[in-house]
Design an enzyme around this catalytic site. Sequence first.
Site, short mmCIF file in Angstrom:
data_model
loop_
_atom_site.label_atom_id
_atom_site.label_comp_id
_atom_site.label_asym_id
_atom_site.label_seq_id
_atom_site.Cartn_x
_atom_site.Cartn_y
_atom_site.Cartn_z
N ASP A 283 -10.34 -9.82 -0.78
CA ASP A 283 -11.93 -10.09 -2.33
C ASP A 283 -11.31 -10.42 -3.96
OD1 ASP A 283 -12.88 -7.95 -0.32
OD2 ASP A 283 -11.16 -6.57 -0.49
N THR B 129 -12.63 -2.74 6.59
CA THR B 129 -12.36 -2.53 5.53
C THR B 129 -12.57 -1.37 5.88
OG1 THR B 129 -14.98 -2.84 5.05
CG2 THR B 129 -14.87 -2.13 6.90
N ASN C 277 -13.42 3.61 -15.96
CA ASN C 277 -14.09 4.92 -14.32
C ASN C 277 -14.39 6.08 -14.47
OD1 ASN C 277 -13.97 4.37 -11.70
ND2 ASN C 277 -12.45 5.59 -11.83
N SER D 199 -22.18 -3.65 9.93
CA SER D 199 -21.02 -4.97 9.40
C SER D 199 -21.56 -6.38 9.01
CB SER D 199 -19.65 -4.66 9.36
OG SER D 199 -19.16 -6.14 8.99
N LEU D 200 -21.55 -7.07 7.47
CA LEU D 200 -22.13 -8.14 7.77
C LEU D 200 -21.19 -9.39 8.03
CD1 LEU D 200 -24.08 -7.78 4.41
CD2 LEU D 200 -25.48 -8.21 6.71
N GLY E 122 -15.66 0.79 -12.40
CA GLY E 122 -14.43 1.25 -10.82
C GLY E 122 -13.14 0.83 -10.81
N ALA F 109 -20.89 -5.89 -7.49
CA ALA F 109 -20.45 -5.75 -6.08
C ALA F 109 -21.58 -5.31 -5.40
CB ALA F 109 -18.78 -4.86 -6.01
N LYS G 265 -7.95 -0.21 4.42
CA LYS G 265 -7.60 -1.38 3.83
C LYS G 265 -6.06 -0.88 2.85
CE LYS G 265 -11.90 -3.86 1.76
NZ LYS G 265 -12.15 -3.77 1.05
#
Length: 296
Positions: free
Chosen positions: A100, A61, A146, A14-15, A123, A236, A65
Site C-alpha cells: 500500500d 485486506t 484524524n 474485491s477488484l 486518517g 484512497a 493486515k
Amino acid sequence: MDVYGLIGNPVGHSLSPPMHEAAYDALDVDARYVALEPDADEGAAAVEAAATLGMSGLNVTVPFKRDVLAAVEPSDLAAAVGAVNTVDFAYDPPRGYNTDVSGVRRAFGHHGVEREGAAVVVGAGGAGRAAAFALAEDVDALHVANRTAARAEELAGEVREALGATRAGGADDAGDADADPAATPPTRVTAGGLDTLAGTVPSADLLVNATTVGMESDETPVPAEHLHGDMAVLDAVYAPLDTRLLREARAAGATAVDGAWMLLYQGVEAFERWTDRDAPVGAMNGALRDALDRSE
Ligand code: NAP
C-alpha cells in the site's frame, strides 16, 4: 500452475481477482487468483493453510493486515507500518510486505506529482498508516489529522521513530540506507484532530484522504475552502471513484488522484514481487477500471 489469492472479510466485491488475472493473461503467466474469506479471527491461520496448500502468494485486506504480521517474516517497512498486505511463499518463513505504501507513492508519481514540500494525511487507520509512511521520508513536513486525535498522535510518534532509525543508518526498504544523516534535514511530523485541517491544508502541497468518509455518502473530511490549485489530492476511497473531495479538489484547480491508482499500484508491486517480472500496468489498470464500472 501458480495459485495466488486474497484473504479478507468480506471479499465478495474485491477488484483484485480481475486485476491480477488480466496481468496473467497479458504476459501468458500460468496462474489463477482466488478470493478467500476466512473467519475474522483466522487471518494468521489462513496464511499457514495457504502455505500448506502450496499457494504462491497472498494479498491481505481488512481485517487481517495486522494479524498476518505474526505469520510471516515482515520487511522492515511492513514492520514499521504494522501491517502486511502481500505475502510471498517463495521464502520459508513466508515474507510479508506492505505494498500500500508504494501504492500511494506511485499513484502520485503516475500523475507527475513529486513527493516534496508539506503533506497532510487525513486518517490514522490502515490506509492512513501506509500514506504517512509513504510520504514521511521525502517531504519537509508531514501532518496527520484524524477524528480521534490520539490515534494521529500515536501514528506521528511511530513515523518519527522510524525516520530516526533510518537516519541512524538502519537498513530499511523504505529508503536509502546509505543516506548521510547529516545531509538529510529532519521531516517535521505533527498531528492533531480534524480541527487542525484549517491550519495545515491551505499550505499543503500533498493531501491524502485515508478515512472512510466519502464511501457511504457524498461527504468530504476536508472543507472545500481549504483546497487550492497548487496541491495534489489523493483520495484512497475508490467506491465511489469520483468522491466529493476529488470533485472539490478539481474545482479548486488541484491535481486529483483517485483511489483506483493506489489500488492499482499496490497490486503492481505485489505482482512484481511474486513473479519477478515487470507488471503489465496498462492491462491491470484496464481490468480494474472495467470492474469498477461494473460494480457501480
Ligand atoms: P480503517 O483502518 O478502518 O480506518 C478508518 C479511518 O477513517 C480512521 O482514521 C477513522 O477515524 C476514519 N473515520 C471513520 N469514520 C469517520 C468519520 N465519520 N469522520 C472522520 N473520520 C472517520 O480503514 P482503512 O483500511 O484505513 O480504509 C480507509 C479508506 O481507505 C477506505 O475507504 C478504504 O476503502 C480505503 N483504502 C483504499 C486503498 C486503495 O488501495 N485505494 C487501500 C486501503 C484502504 P478514527 O480513528 O477516529 O475512527
